[in-house]
Design a protein around this motif. Structure first.
Motif, PDB file in Angstrom:
ATOM      1  N   ILE A 190       0.852  -1.191   0.000  1.00 45.01           N
ATOM      2  CA  ILE A 190       0.000   0.000   0.000  1.00 45.01           C
ATOM      3  C   ILE A 190       0.887   1.240   0.000  1.00 45.01           C
ATOM      4  O   ILE A 190       1.772   1.383   0.859  1.00 45.01           O
ATOM      5  CB  ILE A 190      -0.934   0.009   1.213  1.00 45.01           C
ATOM      6  N   LEU A 191       0.668   2.132  -0.957  1.00 45.85           N
ATOM      7  CA  LEU A 191       1.433   3.378  -1.016  1.00 45.85           C
ATOM      8  C   LEU A 191       0.906   4.354   0.026  1.00 45.85           C
ATOM      9  O   LEU A 191      -0.297   4.412   0.296  1.00 45.85           O
ATOM     10  CB  LEU A 191       1.339   3.997  -2.412  1.00 45.85           C
ATOM     11  N   SER A 192       1.802   5.143   0.572  1.00 44.24           N
ATOM     12  CA  SER A 192       1.406   6.127   1.589  1.00 44.24           C
ATOM     13  C   SER A 192       0.554   7.228   0.972  1.00 44.24           C
ATOM     14  O   SER A 192       0.592   7.471  -0.244  1.00 44.24           O
ATOM     15  CB  SER A 192       2.643   6.744   2.232  1.00 44.24           C
ATOM     16  N   ASP A 193      -0.214   7.898   1.809  1.00 42.14           N
ATOM     17  CA  ASP A 193      -1.028   9.026   1.339  1.00 42.14           C
ATOM     18  C   ASP A 193      -0.158  10.092   0.687  1.00 42.14           C
ATOM     19  O   ASP A 193      -0.534  10.665  -0.345  1.00 42.14           O
ATOM     20  CB  ASP A 193      -1.808   9.647   2.506  1.00 42.14           C
ATOM     21  N   GLU A 194       1.005  10.347   1.270  1.00 43.65           N
ATOM     22  CA  GLU A 194       1.898  11.383   0.740  1.00 43.65           C
ATOM     23  C   GLU A 194       2.386  11.028  -0.657  1.00 43.65           C
ATOM     24  O   GLU A 194       2.378  11.869  -1.567  1.00 43.65           O
ATOM     25  CB  GLU A 194       3.090  11.575   1.671  1.00 43.65           C
ATOM     26  N   LEU A 195       2.775   9.773  -0.863  1.00 42.26           N
ATOM     27  CA  LEU A 195       3.248   9.354  -2.179  1.00 42.26           C
ATOM     28  C   LEU A 195       2.105   9.373  -3.193  1.00 42.26           C
ATOM     29  O   LEU A 195       2.300   9.764  -4.347  1.00 42.26           O
ATOM     30  CB  LEU A 195       3.862   7.957  -2.106  1.00 42.26           C
ATOM     31  N   CYS A 196       0.915   8.992  -2.768  1.00 39.06           N
ATOM     32  CA  CYS A 196      -0.249   9.052  -3.667  1.00 39.06           C
ATOM     33  C   CYS A 196      -0.507  10.485  -4.121  1.00 39.06           C
ATOM     34  O   CYS A 196      -0.837  10.730  -5.290  1.00 39.06           O
ATOM     35  CB  CYS A 196      -1.484   8.476  -2.969  1.00 39.06           C
ATOM     36  N   ARG A 197      -0.365  11.426  -3.211  1.00 32.04           N
ATOM     37  CA  ARG A 197      -0.552  12.834  -3.580  1.00 32.04           C
ATOM     38  C   ARG A 197       0.558  13.296  -4.525  1.00 32.04           C
ATOM     39  O   ARG A 197       0.291  14.010  -5.501  1.00 32.04           O
ATOM     40  CB  ARG A 197      -0.587  13.716  -2.327  1.00 32.04           C
ATOM     41  N   ASP A 198       1.798  12.889  -4.251  1.00 26.66           N
ATOM     42  CA  ASP A 198       2.919  13.292  -5.098  1.00 26.66           C
ATOM     43  C   ASP A 198       2.743  12.818  -6.538  1.00 26.66           C
ATOM     44  O   ASP A 198       3.159  13.500  -7.481  1.00 26.66           O
ATOM     45  CB  ASP A 198       4.237  12.729  -4.548  1.00 26.66           C
ATOM     46  N   LEU A 199       2.147  11.624  -6.700  1.00 28.13           N
ATOM     47  CA  LEU A 199       2.006  11.012  -8.026  1.00 28.13           C
ATOM     48  C   LEU A 199       0.551  10.990  -8.481  1.00 28.13           C
ATOM     49  O   LEU A 199       0.159  10.130  -9.284  1.00 28.13           O
ATOM     50  CB  LEU A 199       2.575   9.588  -8.007  1.00 28.13           C
ATOM     51  N   ASN A 200      -0.221  11.930  -8.024  1.00 32.19           N
ATOM     52  CA  ASN A 200      -1.655  11.949  -8.321  1.00 32.19           C
ATOM     53  C   ASN A 200      -1.924  11.901  -9.833  1.00 32.19           C
ATOM     54  O   ASN A 200      -1.353  12.683 -10.603  1.00 32.19           O
ATOM     55  CB  ASN A 200      -2.287  13.217  -7.746  1.00 32.19           C
ATOM     56  N   GLY A 201      -2.780  10.958 -10.243  1.00 29.10           N
ATOM     57  CA  GLY A 201      -3.125  10.826 -11.650  1.00 29.10           C
ATOM     58  C   GLY A 201      -2.076  10.155 -12.497  1.00 29.10           C
ATOM     59  O   GLY A 201      -2.231  10.066 -13.717  1.00 29.10           O
ATOM     60  N   ARG A 202      -1.010   9.647 -11.871  1.00 29.63           N
ATOM     61  CA  ARG A 202       0.100   9.039 -12.616  1.00 29.63           C
ATOM     62  C   ARG A 202       0.366   7.603 -12.186  1.00 29.63           C
ATOM     63  O   ARG A 202       1.341   6.999 -12.633  1.00 29.63           O
ATOM     64  CB  ARG A 202       1.368   9.865 -12.429  1.00 29.63           C
TER      65      ARG A 202
END
Length: 299
Positions: A190-202
């Motif tokens: 599971i990716l962290s919330d922070e990493l999900c935000r950093d790579l949003n839509g990618r």
């Protein structure tokens, strides 16, 4: 709204003479009269011959979405300011790219091989418009497959104690390799919330279930326990909410009471690979536009 473009690169620019370049323009903005007229007029002013055009106005969100392919001798330096001018007038989010340009892609895996093998085969032999610049595994099991296809393999183990360090390594790889798309090809972390935000839509994930049913771990066992008559797979963008990201594609396979869990898994793997492949192809062809927690997909 912010303007979004792909990374400028002189090698993508159309030549001043010779055959035209085929560009793809995608955009979204608040719906209002005159959008199609303004876009098509701007393209016509730049020697543009529209070869494909799709649009959708969503009454629930009030947003308008458009994807246009156009042949033109205009260069990127000529087209981008013209598109930006129209975008400013209509409050557009937009992207401009060359049709068919392979998208720089990082594939992340654990131990299951079927989705990785399928993507690498489609890239090599079936014209999937991606350029897999590396494979990341939290286990070393699939390094031989990456090597067979000539792809660098990066072993980045993940434990509760090293998760932050592993994600920093992933960020470094994304930057070093100029990655545009990350594909979780049965990556069981599971990716962290922070990493999900950093790579949003990618980041695109394949979930081995027909979401929103059977989230989380062991979905085939959950499905078997419920006696389902259809099993499926869902490919979606990754967000901080587990298995809740905008859905790109889903597919199903009919089953009955005689199927054991292991049989559901075997059938499901076939559904997973083709569902993920369609989602990755459509994203790489700029056919998927985000619409809040949903997507608009121009097939």
């Amino acid at each position: 709204m912010a303007c979004v473009t792909t990374q400028p690169n002189d090698s993508f620019a159309a030549p001043a003479a010779g055959p035209p370049t085929e560009w793809v323009l995608t955009l979204s903005c608040p719906d209002r009269p005159g959008i199609v007229h303004a876009v098509s007029g701007m393209l016509a002013q730049h020697d543009g011959n529209i070869t494909e055009s799709q649009q959708f106005g969503d009454p629930s969100s009030g947003l308008f979405f458009m994807r246009v392919q156009v042949e033109s001798h205009a260069s990127r330096d000529e087209l981008e300011p013209a598109v930006a001018d129209v975008a400013d007038r209509f409050g557009m989010t937009w992207a401009l790219d060359v049709v068919g340009r392979p998208m720089r892609t990082l594939v992340m895996v654990s131990k299951a091989a079927h989705c990785l093998v399928d993507l690498l085969y489609r890239e090599r032999d079936q014209g999937m418009p991606i350029d897999v610049v590396g494979v990341v595994g939290n286990h070393p099991d699939l390094a031989d497959i990456a090597d067979f296809y000539g792809k660098p393999f990066h072993h980045v183990p993940v434990t509760s104690a090293t998760k932050a360090e592993a994600e920093d390594r992933l960020r470094s790889l994304v930057a070093e390799l100029d990655v545009e798309l990350v594909v979780l090809a049965r990556y069981m972390q599971i990716l962290s919330d922070e990493l999900c935000r950093d790579l949003n839509g990618r980041v695109i994930n394949i979930h081995h279930s027909f979401l929103p049913s059977f989230k989380g771990a062991r979905p085939y066992a959950q499905a078997h326990d419920r006696g389902v008559k259809l099993i499926g797979a869902t490919s979606h963008y990754v967000t901080g909410d587990l298995d809740e990201g905008p859905i790109i594609e889903q597919d199903v396979e009919r089953v009955d009471h005689s199927r054991a869990v292991r049989q559901l898994v075997a059938l499901g793997e076939d559904v997973e690979r083709r569902t993920l492949a369609r989602a990755v192809r459509w994203h790489a062809e700029h056919r998927v536009l985000l619409n809040g927690h949903r997507t608009v997909v121009f097939h």
